[in-house]
Write a protein that holds these residues in place. Structure first.
Motif, PDB file in Angstrom:
ATOM      1  N   ARG A   1      43.122  41.300  19.163  1.00 16.09           N
ATOM      2  CA  ARG A   1      41.924  41.050  19.964  1.00 16.09           C
ATOM      3  C   ARG A   1      42.244  40.085  21.091  1.00 16.09           C
ATOM      4  NH1 ARG A   1      36.883  42.666  18.094  1.00 16.09           N
ATOM      5  NH2 ARG A   1      36.987  43.725  16.069  1.00 16.09           N
ATOM      6  N   PHE A   2      41.545  40.289  22.185  1.00 11.47           N
ATOM      7  CA  PHE A   2      41.753  39.474  23.379  1.00 11.47           C
ATOM      8  C   PHE A   2      40.834  38.264  23.342  1.00 11.47           C
ATOM      9  CE2 PHE A   2      40.664  38.857  28.035  1.00 11.47           C
ATOM     10  CZ  PHE A   2      41.862  38.237  28.364  1.00 11.47           C
ATOM     11  N   VAL A   3      41.363  37.111  23.695  1.00 16.79           N
ATOM     12  CA  VAL A   3      40.542  35.904  23.770  1.00 16.79           C
ATOM     13  C   VAL A   3      39.844  35.913  25.132  1.00 16.79           C
ATOM     14  CG1 VAL A   3      40.558  33.385  23.746  1.00 16.79           C
ATOM     15  CG2 VAL A   3      42.189  34.652  22.326  1.00 16.79           C
ATOM     16  N   VAL A   4      38.581  36.342  25.142  1.00 12.74           N
ATOM     17  CA  VAL A   4      37.922  36.448  26.443  1.00 12.74           C
ATOM     18  C   VAL A   4      37.665  35.058  27.020  1.00 12.74           C
ATOM     19  CG1 VAL A   4      36.860  38.671  25.982  1.00 12.74           C
ATOM     20  CG2 VAL A   4      35.612  36.580  25.437  1.00 12.74           C
ATOM     21  N   PRO A   5      37.738  34.951  28.313  1.00 11.65           N
ATOM     22  CA  PRO A   5      37.531  33.642  28.935  1.00 11.65           C
ATOM     23  C   PRO A   5      36.076  33.208  28.803  1.00 11.65           C
ATOM     24  CG  PRO A   5      37.735  35.343  30.608  1.00 11.65           C
ATOM     25  CD  PRO A   5      38.034  35.999  29.297  1.00 11.65           C
ATOM     26  N   SER A   6      35.875  31.916  28.903  1.00 14.74           N
ATOM     27  CA  SER A   6      34.514  31.399  28.707  1.00 14.74           C
ATOM     28  C   SER A   6      33.774  31.247  30.033  1.00 14.74           C
ATOM     29  CB  SER A   6      34.585  30.045  27.996  1.00 14.74           C
ATOM     30  OG  SER A   6      35.452  29.188  28.726  1.00 14.74           O
ATOM     31  N   HIS A   7      34.421  31.652  31.120  1.00 12.64           N
ATOM     32  CA  HIS A   7      33.739  31.493  32.407  1.00 12.64           C
ATOM     33  C   HIS A   7      33.146  32.812  32.899  1.00 12.64           C
ATOM     34  CE1 HIS A   7      37.166  33.483  34.294  1.00 12.64           C
ATOM     35  NE2 HIS A   7      37.944  32.709  33.573  1.00 12.64           N
TER      36      HIS A   7
ATOM     37  N   HIS B   1      38.503  44.175  32.301  1.00 10.47           N
ATOM     38  CA  HIS B   1      39.774  44.462  32.959  1.00 10.47           C
ATOM     39  C   HIS B   1      40.203  43.291  33.837  1.00 10.47           C
ATOM     40  CE1 HIS B   1      38.658  48.990  32.460  1.00 10.47           C
ATOM     41  NE2 HIS B   1      38.795  48.349  31.321  1.00 10.47           N
ATOM     42  N   VAL B   2      39.245  42.747  34.521  1.00  6.28           N
ATOM     43  CA  VAL B   2      39.557  41.612  35.387  1.00  6.28           C
ATOM     44  C   VAL B   2      40.046  40.422  34.552  1.00  6.28           C
ATOM     45  CG1 VAL B   2      38.565  39.920  36.981  1.00  6.28           C
ATOM     46  CG2 VAL B   2      37.988  42.350  37.223  1.00  6.28           C
ATOM     47  N   ALA B   3      39.376  40.196  33.426  1.00 10.28           N
ATOM     48  CA  ALA B   3      39.770  39.088  32.559  1.00 10.28           C
ATOM     49  C   ALA B   3      41.191  39.292  32.041  1.00 10.28           C
ATOM     50  CB  ALA B   3      38.785  38.969  31.388  1.00 10.28           C
ATOM     51  N   LEU B   4      41.487  40.515  31.682  1.00 13.39           N
ATOM     52  CA  LEU B   4      42.821  40.852  31.187  1.00 13.39           C
ATOM     53  C   LEU B   4      43.873  40.638  32.279  1.00 13.39           C
ATOM     54  CD1 LEU B   4      43.174  41.707  28.264  1.00 13.39           C
ATOM     55  CD2 LEU B   4      42.318  43.965  28.943  1.00 13.39           C
ATOM     56  N   GLN B   5      43.531  41.077  33.480  1.00  7.58           N
ATOM     57  CA  GLN B   5      44.468  40.906  34.593  1.00  7.58           C
ATOM     58  C   GLN B   5      44.762  39.429  34.815  1.00  7.58           C
ATOM     59  OE1 GLN B   5      41.957  42.846  37.347  1.00  7.58           O
ATOM     60  NE2 GLN B   5      42.586  44.904  36.755  1.00  7.58           N
ATOM     61  N   GLN B   6      43.738  38.638  34.741  1.00  5.67           N
ATOM     62  CA  GLN B   6      43.941  37.207  34.974  1.00  5.67           C
ATOM     63  C   GLN B   6      44.814  36.597  33.891  1.00  5.67           C
ATOM     64  OE1 GLN B   6      39.865  35.933  35.431  1.00  5.67           O
ATOM     65  NE2 GLN B   6      39.797  36.521  37.596  1.00  5.67           N
ATOM     66  N   ALA B   7      44.577  37.031  32.651  1.00  6.48           N
ATOM     67  CA  ALA B   7      45.359  36.478  31.543  1.00  6.48           C
ATOM     68  C   ALA B   7      46.820  36.903  31.632  1.00  6.48           C
ATOM     69  CB  ALA B   7      44.754  36.918  30.210  1.00  6.48           C
ATOM     70  N   LEU B   8      47.052  38.075  32.176  1.00  2.00           N
ATOM     71  CA  LEU B   8      48.423  38.581  32.260  1.00  2.00           C
ATOM     72  C   LEU B   8      49.113  38.184  33.562  1.00  2.00           C
ATOM     73  CD1 LEU B   8      47.693  42.115  30.806  1.00  2.00           C
ATOM     74  CD2 LEU B   8      49.436  40.570  29.894  1.00  2.00           C
ATOM     75  N   GLY B   9      48.351  37.565  34.459  1.00  2.55           N
ATOM     76  CA  GLY B   9      48.933  37.193  35.742  1.00  2.55           C
ATOM     77  C   GLY B   9      49.044  38.371  36.696  1.00  2.55           C
ATOM     78  N   PHE B  10      48.205  39.371  36.481  1.00  4.61           N
ATOM     79  CA  PHE B  10      48.224  40.539  37.364  1.00  4.61           C
ATOM     80  C   PHE B  10      47.275  40.345  38.531  1.00  4.61           C
ATOM     81  CE2 PHE B  10      49.128  43.643  33.600  1.00  4.61           C
ATOM     82  CZ  PHE B  10      50.407  43.126  33.488  1.00  4.61           C
ATOM     83  N   ARG B  11      47.505  41.140  39.563  1.00  6.42           N
ATOM     84  CA  ARG B  11      46.549  41.203  40.665  1.00  6.42           C
ATOM     85  C   ARG B  11      45.373  42.079  40.261  1.00  6.42           C
ATOM     86  NH1 ARG B  11      47.851  41.050  45.863  1.00  6.42           N
ATOM     87  NH2 ARG B  11      45.639  41.484  46.023  1.00  6.42           N
ATOM     88  N   THR B  12      44.254  41.865  40.895  1.00  6.26           N
ATOM     89  CA  THR B  12      43.100  42.725  40.658  1.00  6.26           C
ATOM     90  C   THR B  12      43.045  43.769  41.765  1.00  6.26           C
ATOM     91  OG1 THR B  12      41.827  41.017  39.540  1.00  6.26           O
ATOM     92  CG2 THR B  12      40.579  42.772  40.602  1.00  6.26           C
ATOM     93  N   PRO B  13      43.048  45.031  41.398  1.00  7.15           N
ATOM     94  CA  PRO B  13      42.963  46.062  42.442  1.00  7.15           C
ATOM     95  C   PRO B  13      41.563  46.094  43.045  1.00  7.15           C
ATOM     96  CG  PRO B  13      42.860  47.068  40.274  1.00  7.15           C
ATOM     97  CD  PRO B  13      43.114  45.605  40.055  1.00  7.15           C
ATOM     98  N   ALA B  14      41.408  46.804  44.137  1.00  7.23           N
ATOM     99  CA  ALA B  14      40.075  47.004  44.705  1.00  7.23           C
ATOM    100  C   ALA B  14      39.332  47.989  43.818  1.00  7.23           C
ATOM    101  CB  ALA B  14      40.198  47.555  46.120  1.00  7.23           C
ATOM    102  N   TYR B  15      38.094  47.682  43.502  1.00  4.63           N
ATOM    103  CA  TYR B  15      37.294  48.580  42.667  1.00  4.63           C
ATOM    104  C   TYR B  15      36.234  49.269  43.491  1.00  4.63           C
ATOM    105  CZ  TYR B  15      39.326  46.813  38.367  1.00  4.63           C
ATOM    106  OH  TYR B  15      40.195  46.508  37.363  1.00  4.63           O
ATOM    107  N   ALA B  16      36.020  50.519  43.197  1.00  2.62           N
ATOM    108  CA  ALA B  16      34.925  51.258  43.825  1.00  2.62           C
ATOM    109  C   ALA B  16      34.316  52.133  42.745  1.00  2.62           C
ATOM    110  CB  ALA B  16      35.438  52.104  44.985  1.00  2.62           C
ATOM    111  N   HIS B  17      33.107  51.801  42.344  1.00  2.00           N
ATOM    112  CA  HIS B  17      32.448  52.591  41.298  1.00  2.00           C
ATOM    113  C   HIS B  17      31.487  53.588  41.899  1.00  2.00           C
ATOM    114  CE1 HIS B  17      34.135  49.407  38.735  1.00  2.00           C
ATOM    115  NE2 HIS B  17      34.212  50.405  37.878  1.00  2.00           N
ATOM    116  N   MET B  18      31.717  54.836  41.560  1.00  7.79           N
ATOM    117  CA  MET B  18      30.937  55.920  42.153  1.00  7.79           C
ATOM    118  C   MET B  18      29.729  56.243  41.290  1.00  7.79           C
ATOM    119  SD  MET B  18      34.040  58.474  42.909  1.00  7.79           S
ATOM    120  CE  MET B  18      35.361  58.102  41.804  1.00  7.79           C
TER     121      MET B  18
END
Length: 637
Positions: free
Chosen positions: A241-247, A309-326
């Motif tokens: 399980r992922f430790v979700v951030p508190s912010h 996904h964003v939280a995971l990216q931050q925890a892994l040190g990844f960049r966040t891609p541009a999102y576009a939800h249709m």
RNA sequence: GGCCCCAUCGUCUAGCCCGGUCCAGGACGUCAGGUUCUCAUCCUGAAAACAGGGGUUCGAAUCCCCUUGGGGUCACCA
């Protein structure tokens, strides 16, 4: 309405060897540095063109995996191979493709087969063939040989494999990195236990959130976590399980704008299942990063996932891609468009029959399935597609077209599908020369003009009636020879009886006569049904006989004898000559109507057929005369 | 139910960001005519919408708020 199941999978893939699962592993070159950190480089500028501000600022320390430096935009379509390609998925793929092409980028296909129980290679291949049929071709992804010899896909950037099931070691390394940095932990409850707790919470009208174990400290690989990790390493069944951030988490969506998720809304979700496969959330994040995806365009149903996904990216040190939800594509009744709709329709129709006295024993026997299976289906215990399709076949129930292959089987043109899909949630906002809204376009136009800015925000309903109109227009726009060839190809696959019944040297006449009557290829086949009738046994519509042959004291019938004589002398037996003969007759009999209708009824058995000259010519002289004779003979008795 | 998203003709939508040119335009469908050997194609015309309520403003479809309505999501599915 489609009456057929999806077409066989053999056509687009001439060699039949299917998707190449092994090959794409070999070329894989994912570079991983120590501690499982993935090598990344800075995203090239200019990626953010949406109507909203760019996503969160680049993390200075982050470097990005660099497959190819000169193609900044990378989009992907990432279906799970658990069925056919849904029209909603096709729309997503189309937009991703169009955007990548518009930005001179690359469009990637990735197969998300981490659900071992439901995924299948057949389904993956089917999805690829459906995409290829639509003309949506991927630059990166599993290689698919086309019937014309070309190969779609491949691993030109060296980012494969494209099946997630083959990327498990990568996920494992990222997962370990997360554990070691105190951002993930093994949990040992069985899913039954969790389900029970969840049900309890729902019953008590509480939102269920997995309670984080007391010993877990965000960001610290402490003794408690180490103990859990050791148990996991020792082989104890667990999930991660992922430790979700508190912010608070803020997603900058290119279509929707800023979407905020308050702290505490997320719970510690599972990132790796007990079977060792990553969950969707984890796999997408790892793959989008390692495969260089810059723009994630997907349906709005994924919006709520994005903070994870964003939280995971931050925890892994990844960049966040541009999102576009249709926006979503809905049924006309505003329900979500789903393959279950087929089961609903089949069930409703069968229940109608049952209400009319059909017993479930007889039905099960007719369908060739166990009675218990049918009972379960009727009781809505499942939405088995197989059962629905059997019902459709045995009881002649038209099922709604939901998947791309349904539309293909129903005789839709890929260009009409793409055009229609392109207008669902996107609009070029341009006018035609005569000032009307521009809404007819092809893939070339779409790749040239597509932009995220013009993606709408409101759900749209899938209006089959308008699609049908688009398809009719697309058929109408085809040159006669092209229509003839493509329609013939379709008939060979889906209406082989018709294809065999008409000699190829007469096909052009048929096609010309049928084109205006064909809103779909299937319509065309229907309009051509006169050609497959058995000359000696085809039925006559009594009303048509009464009106056109027996009325006025048998005037129509008398005319047939004259027609027979003239047609017998027609040479060559071709539309132009036959038209001339009918013209002559019309002058003697007071117009074309009184001449054509009796002949039509005689040779087709009904008052409706394509234009007579073509109809006669397609049958050929001997069949036409045989039919005339039979009618005259029957009518005079 | 919690959280999130959305809101122009029956449907897809243009217009909205940068208020006036919009008593809201196009397309599909519908209806009424016309062309035609049947069916179909094709042509002409008509009906048809800014969810409601408050603001802001000289002026709101366009900006703000509330209500209502619709949708999504809350899995060891994706």
């Amino acid at each position: 309405m489609a009456r057929q199941t999806c077409p066989s999978r053999s056509r687009a893939n001439g060699s039949g060897e299917g998707v190449d699962r092994q090959d794409d592993t070999a070329a894989r070159r994912i570079s991983m540095s120590q501690a499982g950190a993935v090598c990344v480089r800075n995203r090239t500028g200019g990626a953010y063109t949406g109507r909203h501000a760019p996503v969160s600022p680049p993390r200075p320390g982050a470097v990005r995996f660099s497959p190819m430096s000169d193609s900044p935009v990378v989009t992907r379509f990432a279906p799970s191979p658990t069925g056919h390609l849904h029209v909603g998925g096709a729309r997503s793929a189309l937009f991703c493709w169009a955007y990548a092409k518009n930005r001179a980028g690359r469009f990637m296909l990735r197969i998300e087969d981490t659900d071992a129980a439901r995924s299948s290679d057949d389904s993956a291949r089917g999805i690829m063939e459906d995409l290829a049929w639509l003309g949506i071709e991927w630059d990166d992804g599993p290689a698919l040989p086309l019937s014309d010899g070309r190969i779609v896909g491949g691993d030109g950037r060296g980012v494969g494999p494209f099946f997630q099931a083959r990327r498990v070691p990568l996920y494992d390394r990222c997962a370990e990195q997360l554990v070691k940095s105190g951002r993930a932990y093994p949990a040992f409850e069985s899913s039954d236990v969790i389900d029970g707790q969840r049900r309890e919470a729902v019953a008590a009208k509480r939102t269920y959130r997995y309670p984080r174990p007391a010993e877990i400290e965000p960001g610290r690989f402490n003794d408690g976590l180490k103990a859990r990790w050791d148990r996991a390493l020792a082989g104890e069944s667990h999930v991660l399980r992922f430790v979700v951030p508190s912010h608070e988490i803020i997603v900058q969506d290119q279509v929707l704008g800023e979407v905020k998720i308050a702290a505490g809304e997320l719970d510690d979700f599972v990132i790796r299942k007990a079977d060792g496969f990553p969950t969707y959330h984890f796999a997408v994040v790892v793959d989008d990063e390692t495969m260089g995806v810059t723009h994630v365009m997907r349906a709005q149903e994924h919006l709520a996932n994005t903070p994870r996904h964003v939280a995971l990216q931050q925890a892994l040190g990844f960049r966040t891609p541009a999102y576009a939800h249709m926006p979503l594509i809905m049924n006309m009744d505003n329900s979500k468009m789903s393959k279950r709709d087929k089961a609903k329709v089949a069930r409703a129709k069968l229940q109608e029959r049952v209400a009319q006295g059909l017993t479930t024993q007889d039905a099960a026997a007719a369908l060739g399935i166990p009675q218990a299976e049918l009972a379960a289906f009727l009781a809505k215990e499942n939405d088995s597609l197989a059962v629905a399709e059997k019902i459709a076949r045995v009881y002649d129930v038209p099922l709604p077209e939901i998947e791309v292959c349904d539309f293909r089987a129903a005789g839709y043109l890929p260009e009409a599908m793409c055009n229609f899909l392109g207008l669902l949630g996107w609009n070029p906002g341009m006018k035609t020369a005569d000032g009307k809204d521009l809404e007819k376009f092809d893939l070339a136009f779409l790749r040239q003009h597509f932009s995220i800015e013009r993606i709408g925000r409101t759900n749209s309903k899938f209006d089959r009636v308008k699609l049908l109109s688009f398809n009719a227009d697309a058929i109408g726009a085809l040159p006669d020879t092209e229509f003839a060839a493509r329609w013939r190809g379709w008939c060979e696959e889906f209406e082989p009886t018709l294809a065999r019944a008409v000699p190829s040297d007469r096909w052009a006449w048929l096609a010309r006569a049928v084109k205006a009557r064909a809103r779909t290829f299937r319509d065309g086949a229907k309009a051509a049904s006169f050609a497959v009738l058995d000359d000696a046994t085809y039925p006559f519509d009594p009303a048509a006989v009464a009106k056109h042959l027996r009325a006025s004291d048998g005037a129509g019938l008398r005319l047939l004898a004259d027609a027979r004589t003239r047609l017998a002398a027609a040479e060559p037996f071709e539309p132009e000559v036959l038209h001339g003969i009918l013209e002559q007759m019309s002058q003697q009999h007071g117009g074309m109507g009184p001449v054509a209708q009796p002949i039509r009824v005689a040779i087709a058995g009904t008052a409706v057929s394509p234009p007579l000259p073509e109809t006669l010519a397609v049958l050929g002289k001997s069949r036409a005369l045989a039919r005339l004779d039979r009618c005259i003979g029957l009518a005079s008795t």
